[in-house]
Design a protein around this motif. Structure first.
Motif, PDB file in Angstrom:
ATOM      1  N   VAL A  75      -2.185  -4.734   0.746  1.00  0.00           N
ATOM      2  CA  VAL A  75      -2.978  -4.081  -0.301  1.00  0.00           C
ATOM      3  C   VAL A  75      -4.278  -4.866  -0.443  1.00  0.00           C
ATOM      4  O   VAL A  75      -4.278  -6.093  -0.394  1.00  0.00           O
ATOM      5  N   THR A 105       0.407   0.015  -6.299  1.00  0.00           N
ATOM      6  CA  THR A 105      -0.008   0.458  -4.974  1.00  0.00           C
ATOM      7  C   THR A 105       1.190   0.412  -4.039  1.00  0.00           C
ATOM      8  O   THR A 105       1.967  -0.546  -4.087  1.00  0.00           O
ATOM      9  N   SER A 125      -3.909   0.748  -0.559  1.00  0.00           N
ATOM     10  CA  SER A 125      -2.961   0.383   0.485  1.00  0.00           C
ATOM     11  C   SER A 125      -3.719   0.255   1.798  1.00  0.00           C
ATOM     12  O   SER A 125      -4.512   1.127   2.160  1.00  0.00           O
TER      13      SER A 125
END
Length: 190
Positions: free
Chosen positions: A156, A83, A150
């Protein structure tokens, strides 16, 4: 479609998260191992799986070879997540499958190596270089179908349904969740 080897893909690896890049290409994470397994009648136990990073161009063609960035000599790794954190940093998450019995043959036959017992997070750059040390998580993880997202500003997040029976061999998890755990990772670099 990129495969990391030719036989029994479901048990020896496969694709994970794929992200769009600013140049029109893509960055993805895969589970597998360096090299191919020849077709055979059984799943080879060695080598264990590794986590690899792969780049694709705007036409979804691989750019270079898979770069294997996380491995352990005697442990399978899986459940990969990648991510963006921003500023050229990415959060890589992966699970580590542990041997639970003294008899590897008995354990491998029950496929317990497919279930993570420990989860790790590490920040990497676009080339797979570790920017932080892998951090073992306590009390959280993620499932095979879960996705990290995100949250902006170096954060995250992900949801997880903890089920302690999932790690017990030959015992199915309950069908209805009794709880939902939300986790957020925040980078020291924003």
């Amino acid at each position: 479609f990129l495969t990391t080897h030719r036989y029994r893909l479901i048990h020896k690896g496969g694709p994970g998260t794929i992200l769009p890049l600013d140049d029109g290409g893509f960055l993805g994470v895969v589970v597998g191992h360096d090299g191919n397994i020849a077709a055979q009648d059984r799943i080879p136990l060695q080598p264990p799986t590794e986590i690899g990073l792969v780049r694709f161009d705007g036409n979804a063609r691989p750019v270079g070879a898979v770069k294997w960035i996380a491995k352990k000599k005697d442990q399978y790794l899986g459940y990969p997540q990648i991510t963006p954190l921003g500023n050229g940093r990415y959060l890589l998450g992966y699970g580590e499958m542990k041997k639970t019995s003294h008899s590897a043959k008995e354990e491998w036959s029950n496929y317990s190596y497919l279930i993570p017992w420990d989860y790790y997070l590490v920040e990497i750059d676009i080339n797979g270089k570790f920017l932080t040390k892998p951090k073992k998580l306590e009390g959280t993880g993620w499932g095979e179908q879960d996705q990290m997202v995100s949250l902006g500003r170096g954060r995250v997040g992900w949801a997880y349904i903890p089920d302690p029976t999932y790690k017990e061999l030959n015992k199915a998890p309950e069908c209805n969740a009794k709880g939902l755990q939300l986790s957020v990772y925040e980078s020291g670099q924003k």
